[in-house]
Design a protein around this motif. Sequence first.
Motif, short mmCIF file in Angstrom:
data_model
loop_
_atom_site.label_atom_id
_atom_site.label_comp_id
_atom_site.label_asym_id
_atom_site.label_seq_id
_atom_site.Cartn_x
_atom_site.Cartn_y
_atom_site.Cartn_z
N GLY A 237 0.78 -1.23 0.00
CA GLY A 237 0.00 0.00 0.00
C GLY A 237 0.81 1.27 0.00
N SER A 238 2.12 1.19 -0.15
CA SER A 238 2.97 2.35 0.13
C SER A 238 4.03 2.62 -0.93
CB SER A 238 3.66 2.17 1.49
OG SER A 238 2.69 1.97 2.51
N ALA A 239 3.84 2.09 -2.14
CA ALA A 239 4.73 2.45 -3.26
C ALA A 239 4.13 3.68 -3.93
CB ALA A 239 4.86 1.29 -4.23
N LEU A 240 4.38 4.84 -3.32
CA LEU A 240 3.66 6.07 -3.66
C LEU A 240 4.58 7.18 -4.13
CD1 LEU A 240 1.16 5.93 -0.64
CD2 LEU A 240 0.68 5.40 -3.03
N LEU A 241 5.76 6.81 -4.64
CA LEU A 241 6.73 7.80 -5.13
C LEU A 241 7.14 8.78 -4.04
CD1 LEU A 241 5.25 8.54 -8.69
CD2 LEU A 241 7.20 7.07 -8.12
N ASP A 242 7.18 8.30 -2.80
CA ASP A 242 7.59 9.16 -1.69
C ASP A 242 9.05 9.55 -1.84
OD1 ASP A 242 5.18 9.29 -0.17
OD2 ASP A 242 5.53 7.22 0.47
N PRO A 243 9.38 10.83 -1.65
CA PRO A 243 10.79 11.25 -1.76
C PRO A 243 11.71 10.51 -0.79
CG PRO A 243 9.36 13.16 -1.88
CD PRO A 243 8.48 12.00 -1.52
N PHE A 244 11.23 10.21 0.43
CA PHE A 244 12.11 9.53 1.38
C PHE A 244 12.41 8.09 0.92
CE2 PHE A 244 7.77 9.34 3.15
CZ PHE A 244 7.56 7.97 3.18
#
Length: 421
Positions: free
Chosen positions: A213-220
């Motif tokens: 649920g968390s492959a969201l292109l987050d910078p970190f």
Amino acid sequence: MHADHNWITTPITPDLLRGALDLERTERGLLPHRLPAWARAQCADPQLAMAEAQPSGVRLVFRTRATAIELDTLPTKQVYVGAPPRPDGRYDLLIDGRPGGEASVTGGNTLTIDMTAGTAEKRPGPAGTLRFTALPDGVKDVEIWLPHNETTELVALRTDAPVEPAPPTGRKVWLHHGSSISHGSNAASPSTTWPALAARLGGVELINLGLGGSALLDPFTARTLRDTPADLISVKIGINLVNADLMRLRAFGPAVHGFLDTIREGHPRTPLLVVSPVLCPIHEDTPGPSVPDFGDPGDLSGLSAGKLRFRAAGDPAERAGGKLTLTVIRDELSRIVEQRRADDPNLCYLDGRELYGEADFAELPLPDKLHPDAAAHRRIGERFAALAFARGGPFAPDGPLAADGPLAAELRETGRPGTLS
């Protein structure tokens, strides 16, 4: 603890673990994390916190003559209100790279999740013990793969012979990032998630940053990939952005460029493979969000029967306003990679439907409409290994654009490679 062995307790130290990027010292033991503490501090999302603390791809690795092994752990088990109990997380034993047993741990903390109310309550519980006995005598390399879907604190390791860290294998390190499918949802065990299977077939060491649920292109996450030593990198992008209905097409393209730019800051020439989503019919042309499909109370496909399914809550007409679908995402990813390849010859693209497509869905449908089952995980892992690690693939020793590689020849002749581009 069994009394019929002369047990030796070995401290669980970082040199006995592979696949974790951070180790947190807790009151009971050691908690592996797949994101570093600074990254975790930049996001308060409980879904991310749960996903990165589930040790997918994390394994204890050591060399020993032991014929008996005990491991005390404190799991955190998920309980869904209205659903039957989930099976205990599985630990896989590998001896010299070959399957050698499996075990589970009872007890532990419980995280009770009410999907209708959107709440979660954690209750403490006791640690448990798993045992592997009657192991072959002689010096051997032992791997204990931790449950991919169950947060696991490591409390104590006991053996009936001394333990030492396994020597370096000399294998390349493959760093992979993706969604819950890469994390291992619905896989049979931690060593049979598709990335674990592909890594074994490819002869590489896996670091799995598949985050449910968390492959969201987050910078970190991009900075974590940038800062993690690796010889091969892949990023599987798309489905979670639709699941969460997180961004529109205008934001998606620049976000992908920024994500890849950040990775390239730390890995300027490392083979980098961008993978688009596998087939998911409910979202091919219908935007998100994805929502639980509880069904009618009398419908056996509902949560009450333990068969939670999902549905797409968006409207296909919303694509005109920039809402993302899997078709839109694949087109954009292909375009971005093709554009960047002019300056980045070590960048490649893989259409996820080459891993799991229409024919696969007809044979092995997604049980909950989002996630492949154990058999499909195996197929995806085998396909990825054949496409990425075999001769001519982007992760093969000859590389995708080596002078004598088939992709290079095809590029020279047509200007466009085939499956991988």
